[in-house]
Design a protein around this motif. Structure first.
Motif, PDB file in Angstrom:
ATOM      1  N   GLN A  97      -1.304 -11.262   8.463  1.00 25.35           N
ATOM      2  CA  GLN A  97      -0.342 -11.982   9.301  1.00 25.35           C
ATOM      3  C   GLN A  97      -0.137 -11.278  10.637  1.00 25.35           C
ATOM      4  O   GLN A  97      -0.023 -11.921  11.689  1.00 25.35           O
ATOM      5  CB  GLN A  97       1.005 -12.102   8.581  1.00 25.35           C
ATOM      6  CG  GLN A  97       0.953 -12.980   7.356  1.00 25.35           C
ATOM      7  CD  GLN A  97       2.328 -13.124   6.731  1.00 25.35           C
ATOM      8  OE1 GLN A  97       3.279 -13.496   7.394  1.00 25.35           O
ATOM      9  NE2 GLN A  97       2.425 -12.818   5.452  1.00 25.35           N
ATOM     10  N   ASP A 133       0.816  -1.233   0.000  1.00 29.01           N
ATOM     11  CA  ASP A 133       0.000   0.000   0.000  1.00 29.01           C
ATOM     12  C   ASP A 133       0.846   1.277   0.000  1.00 29.01           C
ATOM     13  O   ASP A 133       0.321   2.339  -0.310  1.00 29.01           O
ATOM     14  CB  ASP A 133      -0.904   0.058   1.246  1.00 29.01           C
ATOM     15  CG  ASP A 133      -1.757  -1.192   1.423  1.00 29.01           C
ATOM     16  OD1 ASP A 133      -1.694  -2.073   0.561  1.00 29.01           O
ATOM     17  OD2 ASP A 133      -2.468  -1.285   2.437  1.00 29.01           O
ATOM     18  N   LEU A 187      -8.118 -12.343   0.246  1.00 27.15           N
ATOM     19  CA  LEU A 187      -7.268 -12.768   1.366  1.00 27.15           C
ATOM     20  C   LEU A 187      -8.059 -12.710   2.678  1.00 27.15           C
ATOM     21  O   LEU A 187      -8.527 -11.631   3.055  1.00 27.15           O
ATOM     22  CB  LEU A 187      -6.057 -11.824   1.451  1.00 27.15           C
ATOM     23  CG  LEU A 187      -5.081 -12.010   2.602  1.00 27.15           C
ATOM     24  CD1 LEU A 187      -4.279 -13.293   2.434  1.00 27.15           C
ATOM     25  CD2 LEU A 187      -4.128 -10.808   2.693  1.00 27.15           C
ATOM     26  N   ARG A 201      10.500 -13.846  13.781  1.00 23.50           N
ATOM     27  CA  ARG A 201       9.938 -12.533  13.509  1.00 23.50           C
ATOM     28  C   ARG A 201       9.959 -11.716  14.809  1.00 23.50           C
ATOM     29  O   ARG A 201      10.404 -12.184  15.843  1.00 23.50           O
ATOM     30  CB  ARG A 201       8.523 -12.671  12.952  1.00 23.50           C
ATOM     31  CG  ARG A 201       8.532 -13.554  11.713  1.00 23.50           C
ATOM     32  CD  ARG A 201       7.282 -13.445  10.918  1.00 23.50           C
ATOM     33  NE  ARG A 201       6.113 -13.928  11.606  1.00 23.50           N
ATOM     34  CZ  ARG A 201       5.002 -14.289  10.984  1.00 23.50           C
ATOM     35  NH1 ARG A 201       4.926 -14.221   9.681  1.00 23.50           N
ATOM     36  NH2 ARG A 201       3.970 -14.705  11.652  1.00 23.50           N
ATOM     37  N   GLU A 261      -3.357  -1.981  12.375  1.00 20.07           N
ATOM     38  CA  GLU A 261      -4.182  -1.859  11.161  1.00 20.07           C
ATOM     39  C   GLU A 261      -3.954  -2.996  10.173  1.00 20.07           C
ATOM     40  O   GLU A 261      -4.559  -3.011   9.108  1.00 20.07           O
ATOM     41  CB  GLU A 261      -3.914  -0.515  10.472  1.00 20.07           C
ATOM     42  CG  GLU A 261      -4.564   0.659  11.162  1.00 20.07           C
ATOM     43  CD  GLU A 261      -4.830   1.845  10.226  1.00 20.07           C
ATOM     44  OE1 GLU A 261      -4.779   1.700   8.996  1.00 20.07           O
ATOM     45  OE2 GLU A 261      -5.087   2.934  10.761  1.00 20.07           O
ATOM     46  N   ASP A 282      10.613 -14.104  17.723  1.00 20.32           N
ATOM     47  CA  ASP A 282       9.636 -15.094  18.171  1.00 20.32           C
ATOM     48  C   ASP A 282      10.021 -16.465  17.596  1.00 20.32           C
ATOM     49  O   ASP A 282      11.073 -16.601  16.954  1.00 20.32           O
ATOM     50  CB  ASP A 282       8.203 -14.661  17.801  1.00 20.32           C
ATOM     51  CG  ASP A 282       7.926 -14.701  16.305  1.00 20.32           C
ATOM     52  OD1 ASP A 282       8.798 -15.157  15.524  1.00 20.32           O
ATOM     53  OD2 ASP A 282       6.823 -14.289  15.895  1.00 20.32           O
TER      54      ASP A 282
HETATM   55  N1  LIG Z   1      -8.570  -4.334   4.766  1.00 24.00           N
HETATM   56  C1  LIG Z   1      -7.767  -3.835   5.669  1.00 24.00           C
HETATM   57  O1  LIG Z   1      -8.226  -3.224   6.654  1.00 24.00           O
HETATM   58  C2  LIG Z   1      -6.292  -3.987   5.531  1.00 24.00           C
HETATM   59  C3  LIG Z   1      -5.448  -3.347   6.456  1.00 24.00           C
HETATM   60  C4  LIG Z   1      -4.068  -3.497   6.308  1.00 24.00           C
HETATM   61  C5  LIG Z   1      -3.562  -4.268   5.277  1.00 24.00           C
HETATM   62  N2  LIG Z   1      -4.402  -4.861   4.392  1.00 24.00           N
HETATM   63  C6  LIG Z   1      -3.858  -5.677   3.292  1.00 24.00           C
HETATM   64  O2  LIG Z   1      -3.174  -6.801   3.839  1.00 24.00           O
HETATM   65  C7  LIG Z   1      -2.208  -7.237   2.880  1.00 24.00           C
HETATM   66  C8  LIG Z   1      -0.909  -7.531   3.586  1.00 24.00           C
HETATM   67  O3  LIG Z   1      -1.135  -8.510   4.593  1.00 24.00           O
HETATM   68  P1  LIG Z   1      -0.074  -9.672   4.828  1.00 24.00           P
HETATM   69  O4  LIG Z   1      -0.680 -10.676   5.701  1.00 24.00           O
HETATM   70  O5  LIG Z   1       0.469 -10.107   3.509  1.00 24.00           O
HETATM   71  O6  LIG Z   1       1.132  -8.947   5.550  1.00 24.00           O
HETATM   72  P2  LIG Z   1       1.282  -8.034   6.860  1.00 24.00           P
HETATM   73  O7  LIG Z   1       0.531  -8.642   7.986  1.00 24.00           O
HETATM   74  O8  LIG Z   1       1.054  -6.623   6.493  1.00 24.00           O
HETATM   75  O9  LIG Z   1       2.853  -8.162   7.116  1.00 24.00           O
HETATM   76  C9  LIG Z   1       3.362  -9.423   7.471  1.00 24.00           C
HETATM   77  C10 LIG Z   1       4.861  -9.348   7.630  1.00 24.00           C
HETATM   78  O10 LIG Z   1       5.195  -8.582   8.810  1.00 24.00           O
HETATM   79  C11 LIG Z   1       6.412  -9.075   9.313  1.00 24.00           C
HETATM   80  N3  LIG Z   1       6.315  -9.375  10.747  1.00 24.00           N
HETATM   81  C12 LIG Z   1       7.269  -9.078  11.666  1.00 24.00           C
HETATM   82  N4  LIG Z   1       6.958  -9.547  12.851  1.00 24.00           N
HETATM   83  C13 LIG Z   1       5.750 -10.164  12.717  1.00 24.00           C
HETATM   84  C14 LIG Z   1       4.931 -10.870  13.626  1.00 24.00           C
HETATM   85  N5  LIG Z   1       5.247 -11.015  14.929  1.00 24.00           N
HETATM   86  N6  LIG Z   1       3.789 -11.400  13.154  1.00 24.00           N
HETATM   87  C15 LIG Z   1       3.416 -11.252  11.866  1.00 24.00           C
HETATM   88  N7  LIG Z   1       4.182 -10.606  10.947  1.00 24.00           N
HETATM   89  C16 LIG Z   1       5.348 -10.067  11.377  1.00 24.00           C
HETATM   90  C17 LIG Z   1       6.728 -10.370   8.558  1.00 24.00           C
HETATM   91  O11 LIG Z   1       7.707 -10.073   7.572  1.00 24.00           O
HETATM   92  P3  LIG Z   1       9.274 -10.250   7.997  1.00 24.00           P
HETATM   93  O12 LIG Z   1       9.419 -11.677   8.433  1.00 24.00           O
HETATM   94  O13 LIG Z   1      10.025  -9.873   6.807  1.00 24.00           O
HETATM   95  O14 LIG Z   1       9.426  -9.308   9.130  1.00 24.00           O
HETATM   96  C18 LIG Z   1       5.441 -10.708   7.872  1.00 24.00           C
HETATM   97  O15 LIG Z   1       5.632 -11.404   6.638  1.00 24.00           O
HETATM   98  C19 LIG Z   1      -2.077  -6.124   1.863  1.00 24.00           C
HETATM   99  O16 LIG Z   1      -2.745  -6.503   0.664  1.00 24.00           O
HETATM  100  C20 LIG Z   1      -2.820  -4.962   2.477  1.00 24.00           C
HETATM  101  O17 LIG Z   1      -3.430  -4.126   1.490  1.00 24.00           O
HETATM  102  C21 LIG Z   1      -5.745  -4.733   4.495  1.00 24.00           C
END
Ligand SMILES: NC(=O)c1ccc[n+]([C@@H]2O[C@H](COP(=O)([O-])OP(=O)(O)OC[C@H]3O[C@@H](n4cnc5c(N)ncnc54)[C@H](OP(=O)(O)O)[C@@H]3O)[C@@H](O)[C@H]2O)c1
Length: 242
Positions: free
Chosen positions: A177, A80, A203, A152, A173, A148
């Motif tokens: 993950q 984003d 997703l 991470r 927000e 952890d």
């Molecule tokens: N609809 C909504 O309200 C909303 C809000 C926000 C985002 N989104 C969407 O969500 C999507 C991204 O979500 P996502 O699940 O792919 O990724 P995410 O949750 O944004 O990021 C996950 C990454 O954060 C890092 N991280 C570090 N410590 C962590 C921990 N303790 N637990 C989990 N992650 C940790 C990890 O990468 P490293 O291992 O490299 O650190 C992990 O791969 C995007 O498409 C975005 O547009 C939607």
């Protein structure tokens, strides 16, 4: 008419965030996200979807302004490229925090260009000094946390460090993950979910089997509020033991 006031619900919260910090030595955690009726928060390819109506976005910005900090995962930043500022209402910008274990943030990320608040990047202690210096020279501040079990950022350690910095409340927000990790760790004090009248097939908010959730997490008390075309669910998680 603006039917999306945050004050009604926030004012009825049992504790204020300073009291919470004093008692628990960590910030109060609000998880807030928007989902379609079928539970999608983004496309299946993890690309951003603009789900919330303008009215719901205004409410989201009010909640941002009432929080000391906003937390997102690095994948949300990559998808984003958000600024995480309060633009739709008057109020202070919360401290932006990105969970980025291996400091993958691109140096041209918009968050690094903000002059009002230095972005805080929470990483693990496995990163080399050169990368940390490069990022800090771009204006961010790196917070080194324990790992952890998945190498991470360890959330209890991060929240303790944020508490020591005086952060009383955070708004998580996303994305999926990060939300899953906060819920698995039972580090959620309230949830604000915007439910949007769309079907996406994208997703889901839990993108992996979430350990220990199953029937153990209920939302209670819960309140529903209409907000333009959307429904806002305000709730407190109630953890049940087996
Ligand atoms: N609809 C909504 O309200 C909303 C809000 C926000 C985002 N989104 C969407 O969500 C999507 C991204 O979500 P996502 O699940 O792919 O990724 P995410 O949750 O944004 O990021 C996950 C990454 O954060 C890092 N991280 C570090 N410590 C962590 C921990 N303790 N637990 C989990 N992650 C940790 C990890 O990468 P490293 O291992 O490299 O650190 C992990 O791969 C995007 O498409 C975005 O547009 C939607």
């Amino acid at each position: 008419m603006d039917n999306c006031r945050k004050e009604d619900w926030f004012d009825r919260l049992p504790v204020q965030s300073q009291e919470f910090l004093d008692r628990h030595h960590r910030p109060l955690v609000t998880v807030s996200y928007a989902q379609s009726v079928d539970g999608s928060i983004a496309t299946r390819n993890r690309e951003q979807l603009q789900l919330s109506s303008r009215q719901s976005m205004v409410l989201t910005h009010r909640i941002r302004a009432a929080s000391d900090a906003i937390v997102i995962g690095i994948n949300t930043l990559l998808a984003d490229n958000p600024l995480l500022t309060v633009r739709l209402v008057e109020g202070p910008n919360p401290q932006p925090i990105v969970l980025d274990s291996n400091l993958r943030i691109p140096l041209q990320a918009r968050l690094l260009e903000r002059t009002d608040r230095r972005c805080w990047l929470a990483c693990t202690d496995n990163n080399n000094a050169g990368r940390i210096n490069g990022i800090e020279n771009r204006g961010a501040e790196v917070i080194r946390c324990r790992c952890d079990r998945l190498d991470r950022v360890d959330l209890p350690n991060l929240l303790q460090l944020l508490g020591e910095r005086g952060i009383r409340s955070i708004m998580v927000e996303g994305g999926s993950q990060v939300i899953t990790s906060f819920i698995e760790a039972r580090l959620v004090d309230r949830m604000i979910i915007t439910i949007v009248p769309r079907l996406v097939g994208g997703l889901p908010v839990f993108d992996r089997p979430a350990v220990g959730i199953g029937s153990l997490l209920r939302l209670n008390p819960v309140t529903y509020q209409s907000c333009g075309p959307d429904i806002i669910l305000w709730a407190q998680p109630q953890w049940q033991e087996i």
